[in-house]
Design an enzyme around this catalytic site. Sequence first.
Site, PDB file in Angstrom:
ATOM      1  N   HIS A 180     -15.455 -86.478   2.737  1.00 45.34           N
ATOM      2  CA  HIS A 180     -16.179 -87.739   2.885  1.00 45.34           C
ATOM      3  C   HIS A 180     -17.628 -87.394   3.183  1.00 45.34           C
ATOM      4  CE1 HIS A 180     -17.578 -91.610   4.275  1.00 45.34           C
ATOM      5  NE2 HIS A 180     -18.167 -90.943   5.253  1.00 45.34           N
ATOM      6  N   TYR A 235     -13.607 -96.940   7.808  1.00 46.21           N
ATOM      7  CA  TYR A 235     -13.548 -97.576   6.476  1.00 46.21           C
ATOM      8  C   TYR A 235     -13.487 -99.082   6.687  1.00 46.21           C
ATOM      9  CZ  TYR A 235     -12.442 -92.956   4.454  1.00 46.21           C
ATOM     10  OH  TYR A 235     -12.483 -91.641   4.038  1.00 46.21           O
ATOM     11  N   GLU A 244     -21.927 -94.010  11.149  1.00 41.55           N
ATOM     12  CA  GLU A 244     -20.795 -93.070  11.135  1.00 41.55           C
ATOM     13  C   GLU A 244     -20.988 -91.939  12.151  1.00 41.55           C
ATOM     14  OE1 GLU A 244     -19.502 -93.897   6.491  1.00 41.55           O
ATOM     15  OE2 GLU A 244     -20.232 -91.919   7.026  1.00 41.55           O
ATOM     16  N   ASN A 283     -10.156 -86.057  -3.000  1.00 42.48           N
ATOM     17  CA  ASN A 283     -11.449 -85.515  -3.421  1.00 42.48           C
ATOM     18  C   ASN A 283     -12.133 -84.699  -2.321  1.00 42.48           C
ATOM     19  OD1 ASN A 283     -12.153 -87.581  -1.756  1.00 42.48           O
ATOM     20  ND2 ASN A 283     -13.090 -88.854  -3.347  1.00 42.48           N
ATOM     21  N   LYS A 300     -11.445 -83.697   4.283  1.00 41.74           N
ATOM     22  CA  LYS A 300     -10.221 -84.503   4.319  1.00 41.74           C
ATOM     23  C   LYS A 300      -8.978 -83.600   4.341  1.00 41.74           C
ATOM     24  CE  LYS A 300     -12.201 -88.423   1.778  1.00 41.74           C
ATOM     25  NZ  LYS A 300     -12.123 -89.170   0.503  1.00 41.74           N
TER      26      LYS A 300
HETATM   27  P1  ADP Z   1     -16.968 -91.886  -1.590  1.00 46.64           P
HETATM   28  O1  ADP Z   1     -15.951 -91.112  -0.759  1.00 46.64           O
HETATM   29  O2  ADP Z   1     -17.444 -91.087  -2.778  1.00 46.64           O
HETATM   30  O3  ADP Z   1     -18.075 -92.464  -0.766  1.00 46.64           O
HETATM   31  P2  ADP Z   1     -15.822 -94.572  -1.689  1.00 46.64           P
HETATM   32  O4  ADP Z   1     -16.484 -94.855  -0.370  1.00 46.64           O
HETATM   33  O5  ADP Z   1     -16.062 -95.538  -2.783  1.00 46.64           O
HETATM   34  O6  ADP Z   1     -16.177 -93.115  -2.224  1.00 46.64           O
HETATM   35  O7  ADP Z   1     -14.246 -94.474  -1.475  1.00 46.64           O
HETATM   36  C1  ADP Z   1     -13.701 -93.891  -0.328  1.00 46.64           C
HETATM   37  C2  ADP Z   1     -12.548 -92.991  -0.708  1.00 46.64           C
HETATM   38  O8  ADP Z   1     -11.482 -93.797  -1.215  1.00 46.64           O
HETATM   39  C3  ADP Z   1     -12.817 -92.003  -1.834  1.00 46.64           C
HETATM   40  O9  ADP Z   1     -13.439 -90.830  -1.381  1.00 46.64           O
HETATM   41  C4  ADP Z   1     -11.435 -91.748  -2.386  1.00 46.64           C
HETATM   42  O10 ADP Z   1     -10.710 -90.810  -1.601  1.00 46.64           O
HETATM   43  C5  ADP Z   1     -10.770 -93.105  -2.227  1.00 46.64           C
HETATM   44  N1  ADP Z   1     -10.874 -93.934  -3.433  1.00 46.64           N
HETATM   45  C6  ADP Z   1     -11.980 -94.585  -3.870  1.00 46.64           C
HETATM   46  N2  ADP Z   1     -11.717 -95.285  -4.981  1.00 46.64           N
HETATM   47  C7  ADP Z   1     -10.417 -95.063  -5.245  1.00 46.64           C
HETATM   48  C8  ADP Z   1      -9.531 -95.528  -6.251  1.00 46.64           C
HETATM   49  N3  ADP Z   1      -9.964 -96.341  -7.186  1.00 46.64           N
HETATM   50  N4  ADP Z   1      -8.253 -95.115  -6.227  1.00 46.64           N
HETATM   51  C9  ADP Z   1      -7.805 -94.304  -5.253  1.00 46.64           C
HETATM   52  N5  ADP Z   1      -8.583 -93.832  -4.270  1.00 46.64           N
HETATM   53  C10 ADP Z   1      -9.873 -94.199  -4.263  1.00 46.64           C
END
Ligand code: ADP
Length: 198
Positions: free
Chosen positions: A163, A54, A174, A160, A14
């Site tokens: 992805h 998404y 994907e 974080n 990211k």
């Molecule tokens: P992952 O990336 O671990 O698969 P998710 O698909 O649940 O997680 O969420 C997609 C992305 O959305 C996350 O990687 C993160 O960047 C963001 N995200 C998820 N939950 C939150 C939240 N509660 N607040 C802010 N950003 C979030």
Amino acid sequence: MHDVRHERTLVFIKPDGIQRSLVGEILGRFERAGLRIVGMKMVWARPEFLERHYPNDETFLRTIGGKTKEAFAAAGLDVNGQTGSDDPLAIGRAVRGWLIDYVASSPVVAFVLEGIQAVGTVRKIVGDTLPFRAAPGTIRGDLSIDSPTVANLQRRPVRNLVHASGTVEEAAAEIALWFRPEELFAYRRVDETLIQGQ
Ligand code: ADP
């Protein structure tokens, strides 16, 4: 039949990972684990493309909204007072919008990894979605520090770094979205026999 030895998954680094110059560090962790890079490119994704990545479905929105609720509860903070809502769906909608704008704000490096149970293995190496919960030794646990309690108040997604597809089905969809079949390559690593047998 599903071949777990050659499972494939999609990862992208990211904007925070690109801007912090962590591409080599992140890729190296997957390579060292024994995963094979079968496709890779830098992409500046448009919001319309990320709308497809998404999905606007309730399950996804509730998952990300639920993570906000959990994080606020774990910190002893009032989610309703701080974000204006305690409905996971409404919070999830807001987070998805921030996420799409964020990922579209800079180029990302996308790649497909292949190997034994690649989807689960890659999620393990990546770590928990929320960096404050991600275990040490994982990419997110070692290299990031963010939390929804801070991110949501700043109206931005949690940073974080990466992805990674969540399930085998998600990975297939994907990979098909991000890569054309001719952008994926079959080749052998010299250490392959040691990593996964003949
Ligand atoms: P992952 O990336 O671990 O698969 P998710 O698909 O649940 O997680 O969420 C997609 C992305 O959305 C996350 O990687 C993160 O960047 C963001 N995200 C998820 N939950 C939150 C939240 N509660 N607040 C802010 N950003 C979030």
